[in-house]
Design a protein around this motif. Sequence first.
Motif, mmCIF file in Angstrom:
data_model
loop_
_atom_site.group_PDB
_atom_site.id
_atom_site.type_symbol
_atom_site.label_atom_id
_atom_site.label_comp_id
_atom_site.label_asym_id
_atom_site.label_seq_id
_atom_site.Cartn_x
_atom_site.Cartn_y
_atom_site.Cartn_z
ATOM 1 N N ALA A 15 32.712 34.546 42.028
ATOM 2 C CA ALA A 15 32.166 34.559 40.657
ATOM 3 C C ALA A 15 32.932 35.586 39.811
ATOM 4 C CB ALA A 15 30.682 34.891 40.694
ATOM 5 N N GLY A 16 33.257 36.732 40.435
ATOM 6 C CA GLY A 16 34.025 37.771 39.735
ATOM 7 C C GLY A 16 35.409 37.269 39.341
ATOM 8 N N ARG A 17 35.981 36.499 40.264
ATOM 9 C CA ARG A 17 37.319 35.943 39.982
ATOM 10 C C ARG A 17 37.252 35.010 38.771
ATOM 11 N NH1 ARG A 17 38.828 32.529 44.733
ATOM 12 N NH2 ARG A 17 38.187 30.832 43.382
ATOM 13 N N ALA A 18 36.158 34.256 38.673
ATOM 14 C CA ALA A 18 35.999 33.345 37.528
ATOM 15 C C ALA A 18 35.840 34.137 36.230
ATOM 16 C CB ALA A 18 34.794 32.444 37.762
ATOM 17 N N VAL A 19 35.150 35.296 36.304
ATOM 18 C CA VAL A 19 35.007 36.135 35.099
ATOM 19 C C VAL A 19 36.391 36.565 34.622
ATOM 20 C CG1 VAL A 19 34.134 38.322 34.187
ATOM 21 C CG2 VAL A 19 32.704 36.976 35.707
ATOM 22 N N LYS A 20 37.209 36.996 35.584
ATOM 23 C CA LYS A 20 38.580 37.447 35.229
ATOM 24 C C LYS A 20 39.349 36.301 34.595
ATOM 25 C CE LYS A 20 39.605 41.287 38.247
ATOM 26 N NZ LYS A 20 39.773 41.479 39.658
ATOM 27 N N TYR A 21 39.128 35.130 35.146
ATOM 28 C CA TYR A 21 39.805 33.942 34.622
ATOM 29 C C TYR A 21 39.406 33.733 33.151
ATOM 30 C CZ TYR A 21 41.854 29.256 34.830
ATOM 31 O OH TYR A 21 42.636 28.156 34.626
ATOM 32 N N ALA A 22 38.114 33.869 32.868
ATOM 33 C CA ALA A 22 37.624 33.710 31.489
ATOM 34 C C ALA A 22 38.201 34.800 30.592
ATOM 35 C CB ALA A 22 36.100 33.755 31.483
ATOM 36 N N LYS A 23 38.245 36.034 31.138
ATOM 37 C CA LYS A 23 38.796 37.163 30.346
ATOM 38 C C LYS A 23 40.252 36.862 29.996
ATOM 39 C CE LYS A 23 35.595 40.621 30.547
ATOM 40 N NZ LYS A 23 34.947 41.170 29.378
ATOM 41 N N SER A 24 40.965 36.348 30.988
ATOM 42 C CA SER A 24 42.403 36.150 30.751
ATOM 43 C C SER A 24 42.669 34.893 29.914
ATOM 44 C CB SER A 24 43.145 36.064 32.084
ATOM 45 O OG SER A 24 42.686 34.932 32.779
ATOM 46 N N HIS A 25 41.618 34.147 29.618
ATOM 47 C CA HIS A 25 41.798 32.953 28.781
ATOM 48 C C HIS A 25 41.061 33.092 27.451
ATOM 49 C CE1 HIS A 25 43.359 31.367 32.540
ATOM 50 N NE2 HIS A 25 43.923 30.398 31.812
ATOM 51 N N GLY A 26 41.112 34.305 26.910
ATOM 52 C CA GLY A 26 40.615 34.497 25.540
ATOM 53 C C GLY A 26 39.232 35.108 25.429
ATOM 54 N N LYS A 27 38.542 35.359 26.510
ATOM 55 C CA LYS A 27 37.185 35.951 26.511
ATOM 56 C C LYS A 27 36.178 35.040 25.778
ATOM 57 C CE LYS A 27 39.161 40.538 26.819
ATOM 58 N NZ LYS A 27 39.299 41.890 26.300
ATOM 59 N N ASN A 28 34.946 35.465 25.702
ATOM 60 C CA ASN A 28 33.869 34.690 25.069
ATOM 61 C C ASN A 28 33.893 33.225 25.533
ATOM 62 O OD1 ASN A 28 31.712 33.999 23.459
ATOM 63 N ND2 ASN A 28 32.947 33.706 21.599
ATOM 64 N N CYS A 29 34.109 33.044 26.824
ATOM 65 C CA CYS A 29 34.118 31.679 27.356
ATOM 66 C C CYS A 29 33.628 31.683 28.809
ATOM 67 C CB CYS A 29 35.520 31.076 27.255
ATOM 68 S SG CYS A 29 36.749 31.995 28.184
ATOM 69 N N ILE A 30 33.522 30.488 29.357
ATOM 70 C CA ILE A 30 32.946 30.357 30.698
ATOM 71 C C ILE A 30 33.964 29.742 31.646
ATOM 72 C CG2 ILE A 30 31.064 29.301 32.022
ATOM 73 C CD1 ILE A 30 29.675 28.961 29.212
ATOM 74 N N ALA A 31 34.124 30.348 32.798
ATOM 75 C CA ALA A 31 35.003 29.760 33.805
ATOM 76 C C ALA A 31 34.176 29.425 35.034
ATOM 77 C CB ALA A 31 36.110 30.738 34.169
ATOM 78 N N MET A 32 34.509 28.287 35.628
ATOM 79 C CA MET A 32 33.834 27.876 36.861
ATOM 80 C C MET A 32 34.743 28.213 38.026
ATOM 81 S SD MET A 32 31.474 26.457 38.639
ATOM 82 C CE MET A 32 30.351 25.704 37.471
ATOM 83 N N ALA A 33 34.177 28.894 39.019
ATOM 84 C CA ALA A 33 34.982 29.275 40.169
ATOM 85 C C ALA A 33 35.191 28.068 41.081
ATOM 86 C CB ALA A 33 34.278 30.386 40.936
ATOM 87 N N GLY A 34 36.434 27.811 41.411
ATOM 88 C CA GLY A 34 36.712 26.766 42.394
ATOM 89 C C GLY A 34 36.573 27.344 43.785
#
Length: 327
Positions: free
Chosen positions: A290-309
């Motif tokens: 889940a933390g990795r997905a947060v980083k993914y969202a941060k690195s893609h512009g923030k204020n967004c949601i990433a789903m962890a694969g």
Amino acid sequence: MNTARFAFIPPWLDPLRAVAVAMFDSNGDLIEANEGFRFTLSPEAGYNATQRIAEPTFEALLRMQPDETGLVYTGLINLHIGHGITRAFAGTVYRRNQLFLLAAELDISAFESLSSDNERLNQELDDARKQVSKRNHTLEKLQEEIATLKRNDGLTGLANLKLLDARVSEEIQRWERYRRPLALVLIDLDEFGKINDEFGRKVGDELLQHVATILNGATRTLDLVARYGGQEFAVLLPETNEMGAMIVAERLRMDLESMLILPLLRPLTASFGVALLQPDEKRDAYYARAGRAVKYAKSHGKNCIAMAGVVADCDHLYQSFIQEQNV
Ligand SMILES: Nc1nc2c(ncn2[C@@H]2O[C@H](COP(=O)(O)OP(=O)(O)OP(=O)(O)O)[C@@H](O)[C@H]2O)c(=O)[nH]1
């Protein structure tokens, strides 16, 4: 008093000290008494029934009608035993014509004093019990407060990491048994450092409290909202599949974004990482994904949601998905 051989009282009753037997005439004058009576009642006050029978009074006994056996009274008899002392007996009074036979069978004063001691001890025990239960109550309240402090984050009142850990472990166990979907949403406020720098840490703290209220208000009671770290939060969503978790995360994201929280002049936003529990996944690995997905969202512009694969390559942003689905 008749000092000759007993005329009425059987001789075997004479030496019995535990049994006081006396016979009076209707004036209350003593006619005969056994040794028990004389032993119990000191002689100096005389033996007239009017003075010696305190209760029921001799006058009252005179008024009572005997039954067919001659019984006038049975029950508690208080006798003045001398020196101003009254003692209680269990006794019987018979009447035959003008003669009264009093048999005070058992001196119960000792039992009475024992029972009053007993009463006092019981009272003390009762008081002690009340005090103990009062203290227990206070102790329980303190223990509850301590437990709450242990479980809850001091600043926001949300569940702390310890409680989240316990609940996640529990839900993992449930998953292993029932295979019901479990989702975890990690939320990391965007550029919170700048807010602290600009408005001070106190304002930062107040914003964290505000976020806690928003998260709590937007989730079900079955869900668990926790403070995961400094400016990070976690929402555990039992019985929630990927789509459900995305809907919750998007709602939270929009709630935050749309709220103007003074003194901020821009929206307070956050980056979200969502992870669905995978078979045989352990708690820490689950958090890490889940933390990795947060980083993914941060690195893609923030204020967004990433789903962890399941693996890093499969992490993906969900904003586009939501827009496509018009959720
Ligand atoms: N006021 C306040 N600030 C906190 C608390 N815990 C963490 N912070 C702050 O949150 C900030 C987190 O900073 P970073 O990890 O750099 O993240 P960020 O500034 O939010 O930037 P991005 O995550 O990249 O968007 C730091 O300034 C911390 O001091 C807290 O309890 N109260």
